[in-house]
Enzyme design. Sequence first.
Site, PDB file in Angstrom:
ATOM      1  N   GLU A   5     -67.454 -38.338  77.233  1.00  0.00           N
ATOM      2  CA  GLU A   5     -68.394 -37.515  76.462  1.00  0.00           C
ATOM      3  C   GLU A   5     -67.984 -36.047  76.535  1.00  0.00           C
ATOM      4  O   GLU A   5     -67.963 -35.344  75.515  1.00  0.00           O
ATOM      5  CB  GLU A   5     -69.810 -37.691  77.025  1.00  0.00           C
ATOM      6  CG  GLU A   5     -70.838 -36.756  76.429  1.00  0.00           C
ATOM      7  CD  GLU A   5     -72.113 -36.695  77.244  1.00  0.00           C
ATOM      8  OE1 GLU A   5     -72.927 -35.795  76.983  1.00  0.00           O
ATOM      9  OE2 GLU A   5     -72.293 -37.526  78.163  1.00  0.00           O
ATOM     10  N   ASP A  20     -66.804 -34.095  73.143  1.00  0.00           N
ATOM     11  CA  ASP A  20     -67.557 -32.927  72.691  1.00  0.00           C
ATOM     12  C   ASP A  20     -66.603 -31.795  72.324  1.00  0.00           C
ATOM     13  O   ASP A  20     -66.742 -31.158  71.266  1.00  0.00           O
ATOM     14  CB  ASP A  20     -68.512 -32.492  73.806  1.00  0.00           C
ATOM     15  CG  ASP A  20     -69.239 -31.198  73.467  1.00  0.00           C
ATOM     16  OD1 ASP A  20     -69.926 -31.148  72.434  1.00  0.00           O
ATOM     17  OD2 ASP A  20     -69.116 -30.238  74.244  1.00  0.00           O
ATOM     18  N   GLU A  39     -69.893 -38.917  71.072  1.00  0.00           N
ATOM     19  CA  GLU A  39     -68.899 -37.997  71.625  1.00  0.00           C
ATOM     20  C   GLU A  39     -67.902 -38.746  72.504  1.00  0.00           C
ATOM     21  O   GLU A  39     -66.689 -38.489  72.450  1.00  0.00           O
ATOM     22  CB  GLU A  39     -69.591 -36.901  72.433  1.00  0.00           C
ATOM     23  CG  GLU A  39     -70.371 -35.921  71.569  1.00  0.00           C
ATOM     24  CD  GLU A  39     -71.219 -34.960  72.354  1.00  0.00           C
ATOM     25  OE1 GLU A  39     -71.540 -33.880  71.840  1.00  0.00           O
ATOM     26  OE2 GLU A  39     -71.589 -35.294  73.515  1.00  0.00           O
TER      27      GLU A  39
END
Length: 240
Positions: free
Chosen positions: A53, A57, A129
């Site tokens: 994640e 991102d 993400e």
Amino acid sequence: MDSNHIDAFHQLKELQSQLSYSFKDKSLLLRAMTHRSHVNESAFLFADNERLEFLGDAVIDVIVADLLYHRFPEQREGVLTAMRARLVCRETLARFARQIKLGDYLLMGRGERESGGHKRDPILCATFEALSGAIYLDSDIISVRTFLMPFLDPELQELNAGHWQKDAKSRLQEWSQATWSITPSYRLVESTGPDHDKTFTVEVRVNDKVRGQGSGHNKQKAAQAAAQVALDTIDAHYTL
């Protein structure tokens, strides 16, 4: 390999058929779809998707910034920042996740799923993400861009048509959450004048710093004015 392990890979095989990308390393897809609540209940999984994640991102941010830079050459940095904030905000990425039903394939603890965790925006956003981060590790940033474009294209068309503009408070909140992961706070500084014609002054803080102050004949208008001052500061000085 136990039956749960087999079921997990079968489930993710169904997901992969919906994606515009085929994983070479299927374990990356498995990790991307593993919520931390599932690790404690699994005998064969030892890593959740939080590191992916984090990576995803950053990769999404770069891709979106590049797209906006080239699609909107006439726009200043402050406007581009607000556009990016809309495209990468939690609500938008969670909506992308719903389009491919990521929540249905997310591996998570029984209690978390029963409480509706697979439908919540924060978890769906994080999973999207993580999936982007997994594609990046499995291939390259071009593959992530190819994966993202079917989701981003309609949004870019909306931006191009000028439909992205929201009120000042909404745009400042999107910027603040994208930049600092916090929500702006508003405080009434003073109110002056007679009861039938009061003027309110409100200040807005982001990251514990006053970013703008505005006045109006009600608190909402004063807050909007303060948010606009903060947004003008972004545009004039490129950063808050």
